[in-house]
Design an enzyme around this catalytic site. Sequence first.
Site, mmCIF file in Angstrom:
data_model
loop_
_atom_site.group_PDB
_atom_site.id
_atom_site.type_symbol
_atom_site.label_atom_id
_atom_site.label_comp_id
_atom_site.label_asym_id
_atom_site.label_seq_id
_atom_site.Cartn_x
_atom_site.Cartn_y
_atom_site.Cartn_z
ATOM 1 N N THR A 40 0.845 -1.201 0.000
ATOM 2 C CA THR A 40 0.000 0.000 0.000
ATOM 3 C C THR A 40 0.878 1.247 0.000
ATOM 4 O OG1 THR A 40 -1.621 -1.194 1.339
ATOM 5 C CG2 THR A 40 -1.805 1.203 1.309
ATOM 6 N N VAL A 55 -6.662 11.043 8.923
ATOM 7 C CA VAL A 55 -5.405 11.382 8.254
ATOM 8 C C VAL A 55 -5.570 11.453 6.733
ATOM 9 C CG1 VAL A 55 -2.955 10.859 8.212
ATOM 10 C CG2 VAL A 55 -4.342 10.020 10.073
ATOM 11 N N ILE A 56 -6.221 10.436 6.148
ATOM 12 C CA ILE A 56 -6.355 10.411 4.690
ATOM 13 C C ILE A 56 -7.229 11.574 4.224
ATOM 14 C CG2 ILE A 56 -7.381 9.129 2.739
ATOM 15 C CD1 ILE A 56 -6.384 6.574 4.003
ATOM 16 N N GLU A 115 -5.215 14.856 4.469
ATOM 17 C CA GLU A 115 -4.093 14.963 3.516
ATOM 18 C C GLU A 115 -4.630 15.130 2.087
ATOM 19 O OE1 GLU A 115 -1.137 11.876 3.867
ATOM 20 O OE2 GLU A 115 -0.514 12.523 5.860
ATOM 21 N N HIS A 135 6.182 3.010 9.168
ATOM 22 C CA HIS A 135 7.414 2.846 9.962
ATOM 23 C C HIS A 135 7.227 1.847 11.099
ATOM 24 C CE1 HIS A 135 5.224 6.570 10.857
ATOM 25 N NE2 HIS A 135 5.393 6.279 12.130
ATOM 26 N N HIS A 150 20.700 27.313 15.629
ATOM 27 C CA HIS A 150 19.884 28.507 15.382
ATOM 28 C C HIS A 150 20.149 29.020 13.977
ATOM 29 C CE1 HIS A 150 17.840 32.285 16.138
ATOM 30 N NE2 HIS A 150 18.870 32.910 15.576
#
EC number: 1.8.1.4
Length: 463
Positions: free
Chosen positions: A43, A181-182, A185, A320, A442
Amino acid sequence: MSDYDFDVIVIGAGPGGYVAAIRAAQLGLKTACVESRATLGGTCLNVGCIPSKAMLHASELYDEAASGKLAKLGIKAQVELDLDTMHGQRRDAVKGLTGGIEFLFKKNKVEWLKGHAAFIGKDTIDVAGKSYRARNIVVATGSNVTPLPGVEIDEKVVVSSTGALELAKVPGHLVVIGGGVIGLELGSVWKRLGAKVTVVEFLDQLLPGMDGEVRKEAAKIFKKQGIELKLSTKVTGVTVKGDKASVTVEPAAGGAAETLEADAVLVSIGRRPNTDGLALERAGLTVNKRGQIEVDHDLATAVPGIWAIGDVVPGPMLAHKAEDEGIAVAENIAGLTGIVNHDVIPGVVYTMPEIAGVGLTEEEAKERGEVKVGKFPMLANSRAKTNHEPDGFVKVIADAKTDRVLGVHIIASVAGTMIAQAAQAMEFGATSEDIAYTCHAHPTHSEAIKEAAMAVTGKPIHI
Ligand code: FAD
Ligand code: NAI
């Protein structure tokens, strides 16, 4: 001679399965991986993480040019959308990466068994009419879209994420069912490219599972971007006529119905594990109420020699997480100690700004004991301010007694990159003081993490 064909057969070549297969081969095990798709990568590489990020990246650049954001920086451009080329670069990204996995399989001598796998017995599977026996079988069959009862996905007008990645033209009005989420996005992609976008969410907030304050702030930001949110609203029906759809909605608690006319409807109400056609019962395996295969800490199922990882087992459905389980399961099979710390798995929503979190939400942390919370707004971060990215904040949650960091939540343009240091700090058992006293370069967005950590027990400098 052994009567096994392989030491390990992995079923499914997504980020869980292909990583498990490569790691097993690297550890000297004779390994095969079964995949029914024409390309490897599952997927994630074919219709998930990678193509969605290709469209998110391109649409973000288009929006910067088309909305006048670039003009404010002194960059004037005549902008025209070439959607075919945008889709082309998406397909190229997918082709390059899926082909890369095929190369890695050859390099590591992982045999790709092409076809659909089904169990014949606990150590034997059938693939395209041939049986293969293995000492260990890893089920890594992933997930697919959860259907909405009564709503047929035709991948033209009513689409899943797969169809939403490939729309041939920008829809005038895209109705997104599910503010997860889908939905956010892919809703963002088409909003940036010019669609009117309405998100219909059953619950009273977007993004279930994320930190409460993050969810509220995210809703404000998406509204400001012009995405219409219909929270606490349920879809009661979708009717398609030609290339248009009518979506009827009503308040979740009941009330007056309303009809939304749409050019496309995205169904994104979650994903469910893939176990159909696997004949798990022939191996003596069962699934739980959510259709998942239960595993123990070592990713072993109830049947010795059969293991399971990724979206098909409980836990967040993230690439992940699947990959880390892939490495761990191969190491466990090889007799090593494979470990995944399921308490420290970051999650990222790749909108603009990005939304990321790791560890406990403030609500979860407070249920377990006393906590201290430090917050720092991106508005006060010099780099974010210079880049005209004022939205968002960093929140660090620590145990009130030990100061150990329990969770970090970020809304920022590069939150997905920033969250890695929070995950690493938590993996090392860091306190908020450890983060506050770590020198951060920085000017970077990451300084906001340091300042939020300073705010846990004392005061940040820049606010
Ligand atoms: P999958 O990737 O689903 O792979 C399983 C494979 O097994 C498939 O290729 C399937 O064809 C094959 N298979 C199934 N059954 C059989 C069988 N019986 N025989 C042979 N082969 C079989 N996650 C992130 O972390 N980040 C993101 O940005 C992200 N974006 C996403 C965007 C979208 C639009 C979607 C839909 C998902 C996204 N995800 C993202 C989630 C991520 O894709 C999944 O968590 C991840 O792919 C799960 O990996 P897996 O290996 O468990 O399964
Ligand atoms: P999700 O679980 O994130 O969101 C589904 C949303 O739909 C929820 O807010 C839920 O309350 C709502 N919902 C459920 N039924 C509904 C109904 N009948 N009407 C209206 N709203 C309803 O699922 P989503 O967005 O489909 O994504 C599936 C999985 O894919 C997620 O679990 C996620 O882990 C993974 N993914 C990860 C990405 C990332 O890491 N960036 C990107 C895309 C997907």
